[in-house]
Scaffold this motif. Structure first.
Motif, PDB file in Angstrom:
ATOM      1  N   THR A 190       0.833  -1.200   0.000  1.00 21.66           N
ATOM      2  CA  THR A 190       0.000   0.000   0.000  1.00 21.66           C
ATOM      3  C   THR A 190       0.868   1.250   0.000  1.00 21.66           C
ATOM      4  O   THR A 190       0.628   2.188  -0.766  1.00 21.66           O
ATOM      5  N   GLU A 191       1.897   1.261   0.840  1.00 19.67           N
ATOM      6  CA  GLU A 191       2.786   2.424   0.887  1.00 19.67           C
ATOM      7  C   GLU A 191       3.559   2.571  -0.422  1.00 19.67           C
ATOM      8  O   GLU A 191       3.735   3.670  -0.932  1.00 19.67           O
ATOM      9  N   TYR A 192       4.007   1.438  -0.991  1.00 16.65           N
ATOM     10  CA  TYR A 192       4.738   1.506  -2.254  1.00 16.65           C
ATOM     11  C   TYR A 192       3.821   1.972  -3.393  1.00 16.65           C
ATOM     12  O   TYR A 192       4.232   2.769  -4.230  1.00 16.65           O
ATOM     13  N   ALA A 193       2.583   1.486  -3.433  1.00 17.86           N
ATOM     14  CA  ALA A 193       1.650   1.893  -4.490  1.00 17.86           C
ATOM     15  C   ALA A 193       1.359   3.396  -4.404  1.00 17.86           C
ATOM     16  O   ALA A 193       1.249   4.069  -5.436  1.00 17.86           O
ATOM     17  N   THR A 194       1.258   3.931  -3.198  1.00 19.97           N
ATOM     18  CA  THR A 194       1.061   5.372  -3.032  1.00 19.97           C
ATOM     19  C   THR A 194       2.255   6.133  -3.591  1.00 19.97           C
ATOM     20  O   THR A 194       2.101   7.112  -4.321  1.00 19.97           O
ATOM     21  N   HIS A 195       3.449   5.669  -3.275  1.00 19.23           N
ATOM     22  CA  HIS A 195       4.659   6.300  -3.808  1.00 19.23           C
ATOM     23  C   HIS A 195       4.720   6.157  -5.329  1.00 19.23           C
ATOM     24  O   HIS A 195       5.042   7.112  -6.042  1.00 19.23           O
ATOM     25  N   TYR A 196       4.397   4.989  -5.843  1.00 15.92           N
ATOM     26  CA  TYR A 196       4.477   4.710  -7.273  1.00 15.92           C
ATOM     27  C   TYR A 196       3.515   5.587  -8.067  1.00 15.92           C
ATOM     28  O   TYR A 196       3.853   6.089  -9.137  1.00 15.92           O
ATOM     29  N   ASN A 197       2.315   5.795  -7.535  1.00 18.24           N
ATOM     30  CA  ASN A 197       1.283   6.534  -8.267  1.00 18.24           C
ATOM     31  C   ASN A 197       1.330   8.041  -8.079  1.00 18.24           C
ATOM     32  O   ASN A 197       0.766   8.769  -8.883  1.00 18.24           O
ATOM     33  N   SER A 198       2.001   8.521  -7.032  1.00 14.70           N
ATOM     34  CA  SER A 198       1.976   9.965  -6.820  1.00 14.70           C
ATOM     35  C   SER A 198       3.349  10.605  -6.727  1.00 14.70           C
ATOM     36  O   SER A 198       3.523  11.736  -7.171  1.00 14.70           O
ATOM     37  N   GLY A 199       4.324   9.938  -6.172  1.00 20.04           N
ATOM     38  CA  GLY A 199       5.594  10.582  -5.924  1.00 20.04           C
ATOM     39  C   GLY A 199       6.732  10.179  -6.835  1.00 20.04           C
ATOM     40  O   GLY A 199       7.790  10.785  -6.813  1.00 20.04           O
ATOM     41  N   ARG A 200       6.535   9.195  -7.647  1.00 19.59           N
ATOM     42  CA  ARG A 200       7.592   8.670  -8.495  1.00 19.59           C
ATOM     43  C   ARG A 200       7.589   9.382  -9.846  1.00 19.59           C
ATOM     44  O   ARG A 200       6.534   9.562 -10.444  1.00 19.59           O
ATOM     45  N   PRO A 201       8.757   9.777 -10.360  1.00 18.92           N
ATOM     46  CA  PRO A 201       8.793  10.451 -11.665  1.00 18.92           C
ATOM     47  C   PRO A 201       8.324   9.527 -12.792  1.00 18.92           C
ATOM     48  O   PRO A 201       8.617   8.332 -12.783  1.00 18.92           O
ATOM     49  N   HIS A 202       7.607  10.089 -13.752  1.00 22.56           N
ATOM     50  CA  HIS A 202       7.108   9.333 -14.898  1.00 22.56           C
ATOM     51  C   HIS A 202       7.666   9.931 -16.185  1.00 22.56           C
ATOM     52  O   HIS A 202       7.732  11.147 -16.336  1.00 22.56           O
ATOM     53  N   ARG A 203       8.049   9.086 -17.106  1.00 25.40           N
ATOM     54  CA  ARG A 203       8.591   9.568 -18.382  1.00 25.40           C
ATOM     55  C   ARG A 203       7.560  10.352 -19.179  1.00 25.40           C
ATOM     56  O   ARG A 203       7.881  11.317 -19.856  1.00 25.40           O
ATOM     57  N   ALA A 204       6.312   9.933 -19.111  1.00 24.37           N
ATOM     58  CA  ALA A 204       5.271  10.626 -19.869  1.00 24.37           C
ATOM     59  C   ALA A 204       5.052  12.057 -19.365  1.00 24.37           C
ATOM     60  O   ALA A 204       4.523  12.885 -20.088  1.00 24.37           O
ATOM     61  N   LEU A 205       5.475  12.327 -18.142  1.00 24.20           N
ATOM     62  CA  LEU A 205       5.327  13.668 -17.562  1.00 24.20           C
ATOM     63  C   LEU A 205       6.646  14.419 -17.545  1.00 24.20           C
ATOM     64  O   LEU A 205       6.844  15.316 -16.729  1.00 24.20           O
ATOM     65  N   LEU A 255       9.575  13.371 -16.617  1.00 17.87           N
ATOM     66  CA  LEU A 255      10.240  13.017 -15.352  1.00 17.87           C
ATOM     67  C   LEU A 255       9.764  13.849 -14.163  1.00 17.87           C
ATOM     68  O   LEU A 255      10.515  14.156 -13.252  1.00 17.87           O
ATOM     69  N   ARG A 256       8.495  14.193 -14.190  1.00 16.18           N
ATOM     70  CA  ARG A 256       7.880  14.849 -13.041  1.00 16.18           C
ATOM     71  C   ARG A 256       6.917  13.874 -12.403  1.00 16.18           C
ATOM     72  O   ARG A 256       6.363  13.006 -13.059  1.00 16.18           O
ATOM     73  N   ALA A 257       6.711  14.015 -11.134  1.00 18.27           N
ATOM     74  CA  ALA A 257       5.780  13.150 -10.419  1.00 18.27           C
ATOM     75  C   ALA A 257       4.354  13.655 -10.622  1.00 18.27           C
ATOM     76  O   ALA A 257       4.135  14.855 -10.771  1.00 18.27           O
ATOM     77  N   PRO A 258       3.367  12.754 -10.611  1.00 18.60           N
ATOM     78  CA  PRO A 258       1.971  13.194 -10.771  1.00 18.60           C
ATOM     79  C   PRO A 258       1.523  14.161  -9.673  1.00 18.60           C
ATOM     80  O   PRO A 258       0.672  15.003  -9.909  1.00 18.60           O
TER      81      PRO A 258
END
Length: 84
Positions: free
Chosen positions: A33-48, A50-53
């Motif tokens: 749960t904690e990792y999914a929260t980090h993955y979906n909100s705080g982790r940089p994404h190439r489509a953005l 390299l910005r986090a959502p």
């Protein structure tokens, strides 16, 4: 959708569960749960670009004077944030 699920599972295993000793199902659920929260909100994404959502889209990142480290999953994952 299958490719997205497989990508998340592979990333979660490589960055999270392969480096932890999981005690029981409750511990695994809490960690995922904690990792999914980090993955979906705080982790940089190439489509953005390299910005986090969760980043503010109106703020242009620039080199900061001070950078603080924020530990996730008791220090297994580190994120770095600018401070004013």
């Amino acid at each position: 959708m299958n490719a997205h699920a497989e990508r998340f599972i592979r990333t979660a295993r490589a960055e999270c569960t392969d480096q932890l000793l999981v005690y029981n199902e409750q511990h695994l659920r809490r960690v995922l749960t904690e990792y999914a929260t980090h993955y979906n909100s705080g982790r940089p994404h190439r489509a953005l670009q390299l910005r986090a959502p969760a980043d503010d889209p109106d703020v242009i990142p620039f080199p900061a004077q001070r950078i603080h480290r924020h530990d996730i999953l008791s220090g297994l994952i580190h994120t770095y944030r600018n401070t004013a």
